[in-house]
Motif scaffolding. Structure first.
Motif, PDB file in Angstrom:
ATOM      1  N   ARG A   1      11.620   6.612  -1.780  1.00  0.00           N
ATOM      2  CA  ARG A   1      11.225   7.936  -2.250  1.00  0.00           C
ATOM      3  C   ARG A   1      10.691   8.811  -0.925  1.00  0.00           C
ATOM      4  NH1 ARG A   1       5.951   8.118  -5.971  1.00  0.00           N
ATOM      5  NH2 ARG A   1       5.022   8.158  -3.833  1.00  0.00           N
ATOM      6  N   GLN A   2      10.093   8.116  -0.047  1.00  0.00           N
ATOM      7  CA  GLN A   2       9.529   8.687   1.037  1.00  0.00           C
ATOM      8  C   GLN A   2      10.651   8.944   2.201  1.00  0.00           C
ATOM      9  OE1 GLN A   2       6.628   9.646   1.087  1.00  0.00           O
ATOM     10  NE2 GLN A   2       6.358  10.597   3.057  1.00  0.00           N
ATOM     11  N   ALA A   3      11.723   8.333   2.340  1.00  0.00           N
ATOM     12  CA  ALA A   3      12.655   8.600   3.310  1.00  0.00           C
ATOM     13  C   ALA A   3      13.776   9.545   2.563  1.00  0.00           C
ATOM     14  CB  ALA A   3      13.339   7.307   3.525  1.00  0.00           C
TER      15      ALA A   3
ATOM     16  N   SER B   1       0.752  -1.204   0.033  1.00  0.00           N
ATOM     17  CA  SER B   1       0.137   0.047   0.072  1.00  0.00           C
ATOM     18  C   SER B   1       0.936   1.184  -0.079  1.00  0.00           C
ATOM     19  CB  SER B   1      -1.097   0.061   1.337  1.00  0.00           C
ATOM     20  OG  SER B   1      -1.345   1.483   1.571  1.00  0.00           O
ATOM     21  N   GLU B   2       0.866   1.823  -1.071  1.00  0.00           N
ATOM     22  CA  GLU B   2       1.377   3.442  -1.153  1.00  0.00           C
ATOM     23  C   GLU B   2       1.248   4.148  -0.018  1.00  0.00           C
ATOM     24  OE1 GLU B   2       0.514   5.969  -4.485  1.00  0.00           O
ATOM     25  OE2 GLU B   2       2.458   6.985  -4.447  1.00  0.00           O
ATOM     26  N   SER B   3      -0.138   4.344   0.382  1.00  0.00           N
ATOM     27  CA  SER B   3      -0.434   5.268   1.363  1.00  0.00           C
ATOM     28  C   SER B   3       0.060   4.654   2.815  1.00  0.00           C
ATOM     29  CB  SER B   3      -2.004   5.490   1.406  1.00  0.00           C
ATOM     30  OG  SER B   3      -2.723   3.958   1.922  1.00  0.00           O
ATOM     31  N   GLN B   4       0.188   3.598   3.018  1.00  0.00           N
ATOM     32  CA  GLN B   4       0.528   3.053   4.317  1.00  0.00           C
ATOM     33  C   GLN B   4       2.068   3.410   4.392  1.00  0.00           C
ATOM     34  OE1 GLN B   4      -0.571  -0.736   5.783  1.00  0.00           O
ATOM     35  NE2 GLN B   4      -2.525  -0.622   4.621  1.00  0.00           N
TER      36      GLN B   4
ATOM     37  N   GLU C   1       2.595   7.016   4.901  1.00  0.00           N
ATOM     38  CA  GLU C   1       2.143   7.439   6.602  1.00  0.00           C
ATOM     39  C   GLU C   1       3.060   6.773   7.414  1.00  0.00           C
ATOM     40  OE1 GLU C   1      -1.612   5.526   8.411  1.00  0.00           O
ATOM     41  OE2 GLU C   1      -2.040   6.606   6.515  1.00  0.00           O
ATOM     42  N   THR C   2       3.724   5.488   7.223  1.00  0.00           N
ATOM     43  CA  THR C   2       4.567   4.987   8.160  1.00  0.00           C
ATOM     44  C   THR C   2       6.018   5.529   8.263  1.00  0.00           C
ATOM     45  OG1 THR C   2       3.455   2.943   8.061  1.00  0.00           O
ATOM     46  CG2 THR C   2       5.530   2.654   9.075  1.00  0.00           C
TER      47      THR C   2
END
Ligand SMILES: NC(=O)c1ccc[n+]([C@@H]2O[C@H](COP(=O)([O-])OP(=O)(O)OC[C@H]3O[C@@H](n4cnc5c(N)ncnc54)[C@H](O)[C@@H]3O)[C@@H](O)[C@H]2O)c1
Length: 263
Positions: free
Chosen positions: A124-126, A67-70, A73-74
Motif C-alpha cells: 500500500r505504501q510503495a 508497526s504500520e507507522s514504521q 516511514e521506512t
C-alpha cells in the motif's frame, strides 16, 4: 558484478538472514541497488557490509514490520534515498509449527500481522509512486503450505492470504503498469528450520523422498527465481505463482509406486 539489474532499486523485507539475505546479495551482484528491511540489527549490518564490501549499492533500514507507522516511514525513506522503488519483495515472516488446537490467539495474530498484514502495508505504501511512474514490480514470497496442508497451521493460513494478495494487485493494478507474482518455495534449508532440526537432526534427509528432484531447496534456488521475476525476461508475467519446489506439488512422490504396485 553483472549488470542485468543495473538501474533498478529493489526493497527486500526480512533480508537479515537465509532466503532474504541470499536474494539481497545475488540481486546486488546483478547491479541493482538494494534496500534491506530487517528487525535484527546485527544480521542487518552483516548483510549490508557483505554487499558493500563486494562493491554493491546497499542501504540498511532497521524496522519492525509489525508497526504500520514504521512501514510508512521506512518505505517513504527508501523512496527518498534511492529516488524510486522498482521492485518490492515481501519476504519477512514469522513461523510457528503449532497445530490449530495449540495455537494461541497471540501466535495466530502475530502470524497474520508479520506474514500477511506487513506485506499489505508495504504494498500500500510503495504502490502510489509505482503507479505514478506506470512501472512497478512486486514479488510476494509464498509457500507450498498455501497450496496443500503440510502443517504450521497459522503460518499456512497467513500465506494463503499472501497468495490472494498477489492476484488482487496483479489484476487491479496491471493497467497501471504493475506486475505482481508469488514465488512458491518448497522446503528450503534455512535458519527458520532450527527448532525442527533440533528435534530431528535428519529432517531434511527424511523429507527427500517427497522431492522428485531428490533434495530440499537452498536460498540460491529462490534467489534465481527472484532475479528472473525482476529482470526484463519476465515482462509479461503477472499474477502467476512461480513454484520452486523440486517437483513437490506436481504429485505424491512416495505414493505413486505403491499405487502402481511396483513398490
Ligand atoms: N525456509 C523454508 O522452508 C521456506 C519454505 C517456503 C517458503 N518460505 C518463505 O521464504 C521466506 C523466507 O524464509 P526463511 O526461511 O528465509 O525465514 P527466516 O526466518 O530465516 O528469515 C525471516 C527474516 O524475517 C525477519 N523478520 C521477522 N519478523 C520481522 C519483523 N517484525 N520486522 C522485520 N523483519 C522481520 C527475521 O528477522 C528474518 O531475518 C518467508 O516468506 C517464508 O515463508 C520459506
Amino acid at each position: 558484478m553483472n549488470n542485468s539489474l543495473k538501474g533498478k532499486t529493489v526493497v527486500i523485507t526480512g533480508s537479515g538472514r537465509s532466503i532474504g539475505r541470499e536474494m539481497a546479495i545475488r540481486i546486488a551482484a546483478e547491479g541493482a541497488s538494494v534496500a534491506l528491511l530487517e528487525i535484527n540489527k546485527e544480521n542487518l549490518e552483516e548483510v549490508r557490509s557483505t554487499i558493500a564490501a563486494a562493491g554493491g549499492d546497499v542501504r540498511a533500514y532497521e524496522i519492525d514490520l509489525g508497526s504500520e507507522s514504521q512501514i510508512i516511514e521506512t518505505i517513504s525513506k527508501v523512496e527518498k534515498d534511492f529516488g524510486k522503488i522498482d521492485c518490492l519483495i515481501n519476504n519477512a515472516m514469522v513461523h510457528e509449527a503449532e497445530d490449530l488446537l495449540n495455537t494461541t490467539l497471540d501466535v495466530w495474530n502475530k502470524s497474520i500481522q508479520i506474514t500477511l498484514t506487513a506485506a499489505f502495508l508495504c504494498i500500500r505504501q510503495a504502490l502510489p509512486a509505482m503507479i505514478k511512474r506506470k512501472n512497478g514490480n512486486i514479488i510476494n514470497i509464498g509457500t507450498v503450505n498455501a497450496k496443500a496442508m503440510i502443517g504450521s497451521d497459522s503460518y499456512s493460513a497467513a500465506k494463503a492470504g499472501v497468495h490472494a494478495l498477489t492476484r488482487t494487485v496483479a489484476v487491479r493494478y496491471g493497467v497501471d503498469g504493475i506486475r505482481c507474482n508469488t514465488i512458491v518455495p518448497g522446503t528450503i534449508a534455512t535458519a527458520a528450520w532450527q527448532a525442527r532440526v533440533d528435534r530431528n537432526p535428519n529432517v531434511f534427509e527424511d523429507l527427500k523422498p517427497w522431492y522428485p528432484l531428490g533434495r530440499v531447496g537452498t536460498p540460491n534456488d529462490i534467489a534465481d527465481a527472484a532475479i528472473f521475476l525482476i529482470s526484463e525476461n519476465s515482462q509479461w508475467i503477472s499474477g502467476s505463482e512461480l513454484v520452486v519446489d523440486g517437483g513437490l506439488l506436481a504429485g505424491y512422490a512416495p505414493m505413486f509406486r505403491t499405487v502402481e504396485g511396483s513398490d
